[in-house]
Design a protein around this motif. Sequence first.
Motif, PDB file in Angstrom:
ATOM      1  N   ARG A 276      53.736  46.774  20.176  1.00 21.78           N
ATOM      2  CA  ARG A 276      54.230  45.822  19.179  1.00 21.78           C
ATOM      3  C   ARG A 276      53.145  45.476  18.168  1.00 21.78           C
ATOM      4  N   ILE A 277      51.943  45.197  18.653  1.00 23.02           N
ATOM      5  CA  ILE A 277      50.839  44.884  17.747  1.00 23.02           C
ATOM      6  C   ILE A 277      50.625  46.021  16.754  1.00 23.02           C
ATOM      7  N   ALA A 278      50.547  47.242  17.278  1.00 27.34           N
ATOM      8  CA  ALA A 278      50.222  48.388  16.424  1.00 27.34           C
ATOM      9  C   ALA A 278      51.294  48.596  15.360  1.00 27.34           C
ATOM     10  N   TYR A 279      52.539  48.563  15.780  1.00 29.27           N
ATOM     11  CA  TYR A 279      53.623  48.805  14.817  1.00 29.27           C
ATOM     12  C   TYR A 279      53.756  47.653  13.817  1.00 29.27           C
ATOM     13  N   LYS A 280      53.587  46.422  14.279  1.00 30.44           N
ATOM     14  CA  LYS A 280      53.710  45.304  13.341  1.00 30.44           C
ATOM     15  C   LYS A 280      52.598  45.350  12.286  1.00 30.44           C
ATOM     16  N   GLU A 281      51.395  45.657  12.765  1.00 29.53           N
ATOM     17  CA  GLU A 281      50.266  45.750  11.831  1.00 29.53           C
ATOM     18  C   GLU A 281      50.478  46.885  10.834  1.00 29.53           C
ATOM     19  N   LEU A 282      51.092  47.972  11.304  1.00 28.77           N
ATOM     20  CA  LEU A 282      51.362  49.098  10.409  1.00 28.77           C
ATOM     21  C   LEU A 282      52.400  48.696   9.359  1.00 28.77           C
ATOM     22  N   ILE A 283      53.381  47.931   9.754  1.00 27.55           N
ATOM     23  CA  ILE A 283      54.361  47.422   8.779  1.00 27.55           C
ATOM     24  C   ILE A 283      53.671  46.538   7.741  1.00 27.55           C
ATOM     25  N   TYR A 290      51.629  49.669   0.100  1.00 25.88           N
ATOM     26  CA  TYR A 290      52.461  50.798  -0.322  1.00 25.88           C
ATOM     27  C   TYR A 290      53.812  50.340  -0.876  1.00 25.88           C
ATOM     28  N   GLY A 291      53.957  49.041  -1.104  1.00 27.88           N
ATOM     29  CA  GLY A 291      55.133  48.546  -1.793  1.00 27.88           C
ATOM     30  C   GLY A 291      56.429  48.557  -1.000  1.00 27.88           C
ATOM     31  N   PHE A 292      56.316  48.673   0.304  1.00 35.16           N
ATOM     32  CA  PHE A 292      57.534  48.688   1.114  1.00 35.16           C
ATOM     33  C   PHE A 292      58.098  47.282   1.285  1.00 35.16           C
ATOM     34  N   ASP A 293      59.404  47.193   1.258  1.00 33.14           N
ATOM     35  CA  ASP A 293      60.092  46.040   1.813  1.00 33.14           C
ATOM     36  C   ASP A 293      59.864  46.062   3.325  1.00 33.14           C
ATOM     37  N   GLN A 294      59.705  44.876   3.926  1.00 35.06           N
ATOM     38  CA  GLN A 294      59.398  44.806   5.359  1.00 35.06           C
ATOM     39  C   GLN A 294      60.436  45.523   6.223  1.00 35.06           C
ATOM     40  N   TYR A 295      61.701  45.338   5.893  1.00 34.17           N
ATOM     41  CA  TYR A 295      62.735  45.932   6.742  1.00 34.17           C
ATOM     42  C   TYR A 295      62.877  47.426   6.484  1.00 34.17           C
ATOM     43  N   GLU A 296      62.586  47.855   5.260  1.00 37.61           N
ATOM     44  CA  GLU A 296      62.609  49.285   4.976  1.00 37.61           C
ATOM     45  C   GLU A 296      61.468  49.979   5.739  1.00 37.61           C
ATOM     46  N   ALA A 297      60.327  49.310   5.812  1.00 40.72           N
ATOM     47  CA  ALA A 297      59.221  49.864   6.609  1.00 40.72           C
ATOM     48  C   ALA A 297      59.612  49.932   8.080  1.00 40.72           C
ATOM     49  N   TYR A 298      60.265  48.897   8.551  1.00 44.05           N
ATOM     50  CA  TYR A 298      60.726  48.844   9.951  1.00 44.05           C
ATOM     51  C   TYR A 298      61.699  50.005  10.219  1.00 44.05           C
ATOM     52  N   PHE A 299      62.611  50.213   9.295  1.00 43.77           N
ATOM     53  CA  PHE A 299      63.551  51.335   9.430  1.00 43.77           C
ATOM     54  C   PHE A 299      62.819  52.687   9.399  1.00 43.77           C
ATOM     55  N   LEU A 300      61.853  52.820   8.495  1.00 39.80           N
ATOM     56  CA  LEU A 300      61.181  54.121   8.377  1.00 39.80           C
ATOM     57  C   LEU A 300      60.386  54.439   9.640  1.00 39.80           C
ATOM     58  N   LEU A 301      59.696  53.434  10.168  1.00 38.96           N
ATOM     59  CA  LEU A 301      58.924  53.687  11.395  1.00 38.96           C
ATOM     60  C   LEU A 301      59.860  53.987  12.562  1.00 38.96           C
ATOM     61  N   THR A 302      61.047  53.402  12.536  1.00 39.58           N
ATOM     62  CA  THR A 302      62.026  53.714  13.582  1.00 39.58           C
ATOM     63  C   THR A 302      62.366  55.201  13.577  1.00 39.58           C
ATOM     64  N   GLN A 303      62.374  55.805  12.399  1.00 36.45           N
ATOM     65  CA  GLN A 303      62.788  57.211  12.289  1.00 36.45           C
ATOM     66  C   GLN A 303      61.610  58.169  12.259  1.00 36.45           C
ATOM     67  N   ALA A 304      60.421  57.685  11.878  1.00 33.48           N
ATOM     68  CA  ALA A 304      59.325  58.631  11.643  1.00 33.48           C
ATOM     69  C   ALA A 304      57.974  58.160  12.166  1.00 33.48           C
ATOM     70  N   GLY A 305      57.912  57.005  12.834  1.00 37.52           N
ATOM     71  CA  GLY A 305      56.643  56.527  13.369  1.00 37.52           C
ATOM     72  C   GLY A 305      56.193  57.369  14.545  1.00 37.52           C
ATOM     73  N   LYS A 306      54.889  57.476  14.720  1.00 34.01           N
ATOM     74  CA  LYS A 306      54.328  58.201  15.859  1.00 34.01           C
ATOM     75  C   LYS A 306      53.439  57.259  16.662  1.00 34.01           C
ATOM     76  N   VAL A 307      53.449  57.432  17.977  1.00 35.45           N
ATOM     77  CA  VAL A 307      52.618  56.599  18.849  1.00 35.45           C
ATOM     78  C   VAL A 307      51.634  57.478  19.604  1.00 35.45           C
TER      79      VAL A 307
ATOM     80  N   LEU D 228      61.866  52.239  17.052  1.00 33.99           N
ATOM     81  CA  LEU D 228      61.302  50.906  16.878  1.00 33.99           C
ATOM     82  C   LEU D 228      62.326  49.782  16.697  1.00 33.99           C
ATOM     83  N   CYS D 229      63.266  49.924  15.773  1.00 35.10           N
ATOM     84  CA  CYS D 229      64.217  48.817  15.551  1.00 35.10           C
ATOM     85  C   CYS D 229      65.396  48.907  16.514  1.00 35.10           C
ATOM     86  N   GLY D 230      65.395  49.948  17.349  1.00 33.67           N
ATOM     87  CA  GLY D 230      66.447  50.090  18.348  1.00 33.67           C
ATOM     88  C   GLY D 230      67.578  51.004  17.923  1.00 33.67           C
TER      89      GLY D 230
END
Lengths: 329, 329, 329, 329
Positions: A276-283, A290-307, D228-230
């Motif tokens: 959670r810390i890592a992903y939140k900090e990345l958002i 990078y000009g992301f809306d917070q929820y758009e970043a959340y959506f993008l990491l959901t589809q393309a984030g790596k851990v 991430l967002c479920g």
Amino acid sequence: MSNWLETSYMARKGVARGKAGKRHELTVEKQGKYHYVYGPYADPVLAIEPGDIVIAETHDAFEGAIKTEQDMPSKTLHMPFVNPQNGPIAVRGAEKGDVLCVHIHSIKPRGPQPVGTTALIPEFGGLVATGNTALLNPPLPERVKKMEVTEAGIKFNSKITLPYEPFIGTLGVSPEIEAVSSLQPDYWGGNMDLPDVAPGAVVYFPVHHKDAYLYLGDCHGTQGDGELCGVAVEMPSTTTVQVDLIKNWQIAWPRLETEKFIMAIGSTRPMEDAARIAYKELIHWMVADYGFDQYEAYFLLTQAGKVRLGNMVDPKYTLGASILKNYLG
Amino acid sequence: MSNWLETSYMARKGVARGKAGKRHELTVEKQGKYHYVYGPYADPVLAIEPGDIVIAETHDAFEGAIKTEQDMPSKTLHMPFVNPQNGPIAVRGAEKGDVLCVHIHSIKPRGPQPVGTTALIPEFGGLVATGNTALLNPPLPERVKKMEVTEAGIKFNSKITLPYEPFIGTLGVSPEIEAVSSLQPDYWGGNMDLPDVAPGAVVYFPVHHKDAYLYLGDCHGTQGDGELCGVAVEMPSTTTVQVDLIKNWQIAWPRLETEKFIMAIGSTRPMEDAARIAYKELIHWMVADYGFDQYEAYFLLTQAGKVRLGNMVDPKYTLGASILKNYLG
Amino acid sequence: MSNWLETSYMARKGVARGKAGKRHELTVEKQGKYHYVYGPYADPVLAIEPGDIVIAETHDAFEGAIKTEQDMPSKTLHMPFVNPQNGPIAVRGAEKGDVLCVHIHSIKPRGPQPVGTTALIPEFGGLVATGNTALLNPPLPERVKKMEVTEAGIKFNSKITLPYEPFIGTLGVSPEIEAVSSLQPDYWGGNMDLPDVAPGAVVYFPVHHKDAYLYLGDCHGTQGDGELCGVAVEMPSTTTVQVDLIKNWQIAWPRLETEKFIMAIGSTRPMEDAARIAYKELIHWMVADYGFDQYEAYFLLTQAGKVRLGNMVDPKYTLGASILKNYLG
Amino acid sequence: MSNWLETSYMARKGVARGKAGKRHELTVEKQGKYHYVYGPYADPVLAIEPGDIVIAETHDAFEGAIKTEQDMPSKTLHMPFVNPQNGPIAVRGAEKGDVLCVHIHSIKPRGPQPVGTTALIPEFGGLVATGNTALLNPPLPERVKKMEVTEAGIKFNSKITLPYEPFIGTLGVSPEIEAVSSLQPDYWGGNMDLPDVAPGAVVYFPVHHKDAYLYLGDCHGTQGDGELCGVAVEMPSTTTVQVDLIKNWQIAWPRLETEKFIMAIGSTRPMEDAARIAYKELIHWMVADYGFDQYEAYFLLTQAGKVRLGNMVDPKYTLGASILKNYLG
């Protein structure tokens, strides 16, 4: 400076603009006493300017005490005097609220072969009862494995040679008033045991103390995700890093950048909280820079984030969450 | 010394045999600078002998900065300078491998009313997203509640008066080489926030540093299990403790003794690991000192062990596991 | 009906107003096949009206298979056929969105002495590696302890007699479409192993399936907090409960009421999340039914909430969070 | 059958030797009622022989209810009727103690564009308070994103196109007597949300019920580590799998094989326990089938093991631990 580095945070925002400065040799002799805490109470062993390069002779995590496969950890190690660190290195101009940049140039094994060590240490490791996961089960036997480590590869055993993929296991800066064991990772870095902290990467740490007080040590010849038994291919090394300083960049946790991706790094327990810390900090990073809306970043990491799981064995677990730069526009 | 105390570990094994020695006043003036870490790097404010009594004027966890219900924590608190501690108090003769005994005589509220404070602090508490459980949800509003606290009771609001059940929230000794935030509990004690650390109890801490370096602070007028919002009835206090020393008693975690029970205390994350530490340490105690077979002790605690949740809000969670003395033979 | 019961939710809101109705004997013969899941797929063994009383002959968690201290669990138990349950009992009129009330009248040991059993079961328990906390450490030895259990006390061993403090280990209703092992506690109740589920208490369960489908079993002669080794004083019993039904009361998790306190019960992993569930649900209750502002309730529980650890050994851990009724106005 | 598949467990040990048999179309019409639990209580929709191929028309996790970005989840979804599954498919000859092999041939998006859906659902996701991590913070706003998904790519937004990397989010077999929500992953598979469960891979599941009862659904166009967002790129699909059966292979958790690596998959909370399960099961596999000494396997995974985080949002978290086949001799 390779091409991508010119576009790095270090080059764009650093006091030295990512340009290499003076070279400092931090030999075993110059270091003298190694340190077992990340803190502000030790005197700097070296003072450098942003841009300067440090070539450090690091010890292995056992300070060389495990010389043969007959040297049992319970006999040779004396807590809390393990995981010796070079430093602290004072970086002039660094203040609370700044970010220290560490660009890793190279890591080479140092000393007579077999230079690599792994071991089963009582009450330590990812698949055994420990001081934290305190159980009544009997312990595993102690066991030590020594390995020849060269830049050509790691002789794991007679059948298996592993690629040499070195990184710095423990790297970071001093907390403001705490002095914490070099076995622990936290928001200042420390014992993250994250294989991405490797040659080519730039790592960013939030500065909490005047002159930052950089520490490093605990290099690994290679390591799997999680550092499962708690002991990677530990080795003494000659490690070269270039240091820079970004003024007034407020970050809460370490960050890392390569040619391909940006990563935020979290360390805590349980492991989901580190994620959670890592992903939140990345958002936060994607929103701020990078000009992301917070929820758009959340959506993008959901589809393309790596851990990347660093360690699942230290006092806090470490994970890095990353996103490819080509999605960042 | 009340009757049961004569049979306590402190009285039976302590250097001073539980007998009271000299009294030392540790006023605000004498303390001067309060401390925010448990560590060996500060100079002792007082040096005492086993048996000596210390009457300490403690600050509240906010060092008095929250004077009214309009003083918002985000404005008045400056991390990491919170939870100020009295000490360190050097206890002569204490060495690594010994145990420091702290018998709590009394805790009295100190200063002008309303002397008690609780608060909602952003990103802090058991039922909110925090720096560890890092989430995207919006925070709660900040809120401060001031309460009149006397030994007759705590005026929680116009309808509810809570009993005065004071205890020491933060109490312990220095680690060997670390200096760790007074917000954190660990094997040396610290911010355990465990209501059993109350007048009448004797608390035992493993000594790691020469002269032990006792710290204390953060007294609470009362507290529920878990210290749910993270802020108990915080109050400045006059706290009286008697200190003793048991030579060569190897314990791994704090222990506690009252007339009725013995307790072992664990602090870590996740919470089940804190419970495991506490119960395992209690089994060790029953085996070492009360002649139990390990598995018989395990069985007995299964049927008669009690758990007290100290905090579920600090950097590590704290639980105490206890067993009634009348089952110990 | 004792005095306080007249003021209970069951008496004030129940369809039967807490008045006792018809008595139903649910003997071993009448039950026939016992059940190992909480679910809607079994046929009711009994259909009752709100207010009715059920006298159930429960098996112990091992269905009587461990008759002597030589009967090793690994030989006698066959997963998933453990923790046999009486039921399902259809309660007429119950629908999704209602609450089933279970007022526990009495629990008596049943069958030839020694009627009580505890045991060390491989890969099961709070202080050993398990299927979830999967480690490489060798297991503990298996061990069985049989105990004479009467209402006068439990002969733990030749020196120790424990008080008889019986409760129902596993109690609850069917999920809507799931059928889940009776080893697991969850929002429908199940294997909570919470000592407060004892004679005198009223327990409230959210109904998810038509006619509720009440299950019960797994009575314990006594148990410590956490059920440390995983096996309390297991015993076959004759258990008497009175059932009532509250229409249209939306609760998310089980709740419990005694003369002195109200409690909300949470079950999940890690343990801190179980505590969060319990405390949050208790706040909801205080806000909905007792007129508390949410933050005032949060503050009050911080100062006066109590936590009872049920189990730290089942597939989900169970905690109850409670507040004294005399603070509720 | 591509070359590596000839060396797979499926081909070497399967009843059908990995040879493709009869093809079965499991269209929406043929499926009729979809299922929301993994369990033995539903009637099979299809009975097949080992080797047979099933072409299944899966629904998305919302059963198509979220058609536009204006369809809010809290209005359109009705718990527990989410994540609909095709099946159960009876596989003749399968018995408890066997292993079901599922070789994934292909996954194609199905239906009118935009076929992909992601969403912010209240109290669901990795970076928000949930029913388990129950907090008082206000929720995030609801939000829905619809995306065009083709085999050429996923139009995340006007700037970002993500590669089409489909996999099966929910896949597995029936427990023996439980029927558990298709939202949950466990030892029988289920909602693992692990991106490696992709075309080309063979997945192995321990059989617990006669005829195995295969379920599948919840295909994703792509997904980042942890989902991430479920809500990944949820989509209806036409998914083709080949099923085989290995008799008498005792495995405790799902396993997976590709040309390059073998993987063991664990699901539980907290996340470190999921990692422990996966790594321990992988060690068991290396010892049983590849001649490793247990500690040598532990050492090798420490240096070369890889971890893939499936989900950090479901009722249990899922991780896969893997090792390259070229280290297995």
